[in-house]
Design a protein around this motif. Structure first.
Motif, PDB file in Angstrom:
ATOM      1  N   ASP A 163       0.822  -1.151   0.074  1.00  0.00           N
ATOM      2  CA  ASP A 163      -0.251   0.243  -0.152  1.00  0.00           C
ATOM      3  C   ASP A 163       0.589   1.098  -0.461  1.00  0.00           C
ATOM      4  O   ASP A 163       0.763   2.647   0.021  1.00  0.00           O
ATOM      5  N   THR A 164       2.015   0.883   0.034  1.00  0.00           N
ATOM      6  CA  THR A 164       3.324   2.248  -0.192  1.00  0.00           C
ATOM      7  C   THR A 164       3.035   2.592  -0.988  1.00  0.00           C
ATOM      8  O   THR A 164       3.691   2.376  -2.350  1.00  0.00           O
ATOM      9  N   ALA A 165       3.176   4.263  -1.359  1.00  0.00           N
ATOM     10  CA  ALA A 165       2.397   4.930  -2.086  1.00  0.00           C
ATOM     11  C   ALA A 165       1.854   6.361  -2.054  1.00  0.00           C
ATOM     12  O   ALA A 165       1.758   6.503  -0.947  1.00  0.00           O
ATOM     13  N   THR A 166       1.876   7.542  -3.375  1.00  0.00           N
ATOM     14  CA  THR A 166       1.719   8.401  -2.708  1.00  0.00           C
ATOM     15  C   THR A 166       0.472   8.623  -3.242  1.00  0.00           C
ATOM     16  O   THR A 166      -0.633   7.377  -4.432  1.00  0.00           O
ATOM     17  N   TYR A 167      -0.594   8.686  -1.802  1.00  0.00           N
ATOM     18  CA  TYR A 167      -1.548   8.835  -2.409  1.00  0.00           C
ATOM     19  C   TYR A 167      -2.731  10.490  -2.347  1.00  0.00           C
ATOM     20  O   TYR A 167      -2.260  11.323  -2.413  1.00  0.00           O
ATOM     21  N   TYR A 168      -3.600  10.796  -3.672  1.00  0.00           N
ATOM     22  CA  TYR A 168      -4.169  11.851  -4.658  1.00  0.00           C
ATOM     23  C   TYR A 168      -5.879  11.464  -4.393  1.00  0.00           C
ATOM     24  O   TYR A 168      -5.946  10.419  -4.287  1.00  0.00           O
ATOM     25  N   CYS A 169      -6.013  13.074  -4.152  1.00  0.00           N
ATOM     26  CA  CYS A 169      -7.586  12.821  -3.881  1.00  0.00           C
ATOM     27  C   CYS A 169      -8.112  13.816  -4.867  1.00  0.00           C
ATOM     28  O   CYS A 169      -7.260  14.254  -5.718  1.00  0.00           O
ATOM     29  N   ALA A 170      -9.393  13.371  -5.968  1.00  0.00           N
ATOM     30  CA  ALA A 170      -9.147  14.232  -6.858  1.00  0.00           C
ATOM     31  C   ALA A 170     -11.017  14.620  -7.277  1.00  0.00           C
ATOM     32  O   ALA A 170     -11.883  13.443  -6.408  1.00  0.00           O
ATOM     33  N   ALA A 171     -10.918  15.512  -7.805  1.00  0.00           N
ATOM     34  CA  ALA A 171     -12.885  15.583  -8.258  1.00  0.00           C
ATOM     35  C   ALA A 171     -13.341  15.899  -9.427  1.00  0.00           C
ATOM     36  O   ALA A 171     -12.555  15.985 -10.244  1.00  0.00           O
TER      37      ALA A 171
END
Length: 124
Positions: free
Chosen positions: A89-97
């Motif tokens: 699960d290691t990663a950079t997480y992004y939210c988006a609309a």
């Protein structure tokens, strides 16, 4: 719409984190929201999404049963609760609309706005 993601960090295998994404300059109630993650050299991978209205959600198979996406339109916030975290699960997480997305959307090219990303690192 500007999105600000937060809540990432370093956690041991099996631990939990809660990511938050706060919007400004627009009302999140008009948008379907998604979470994606990316590792170096890879494209953005779908994690979870919630529809514009009705509350329908969708998850990647790899996180189903461990992660939960939720939204609080009054607070202009969407969250991702991550439990039983694994090193993969290691990663950079992004939210988006995604404006008025009628169903949870797993395709990053459909999203209109992106946050800056928050790093999640799971140690083994």
């Amino acid at each position: 719409v500007q999105l600000q993601a937060s809540g990432g960090g370093l956690v041991q295998t099996g631990g939990s984190l809660r990511l938050s994404c706060v919007a400004s300059g627009g009302a999140l109630r008009h948008y379907g929201m998604g979470w994606f993650r990316q590792t170096p050299g890879q494209g953005r991978e779908f994690v979870a999404a919630v529809a514009w209205r009705g509350g329908a959600t969708e998850y990647a198979d790899s996180v189903k049963g461990r992660f939960a996406v939720s939204r609080d339109n009054a607070a202009n916030t969407v969250s991702l609760q991550m439990n039983s975290l694994q090193p993969e699960d290691t990663a950079t997480y992004y939210c988006a609309a995604d404006y008025q997305a009628p169903v949870p959307d797993r395709f990053p090219w459909n999203y209109d706005y992106w946050g800056q990303g928050t790093q999640v690192t799971v140690s083994s």
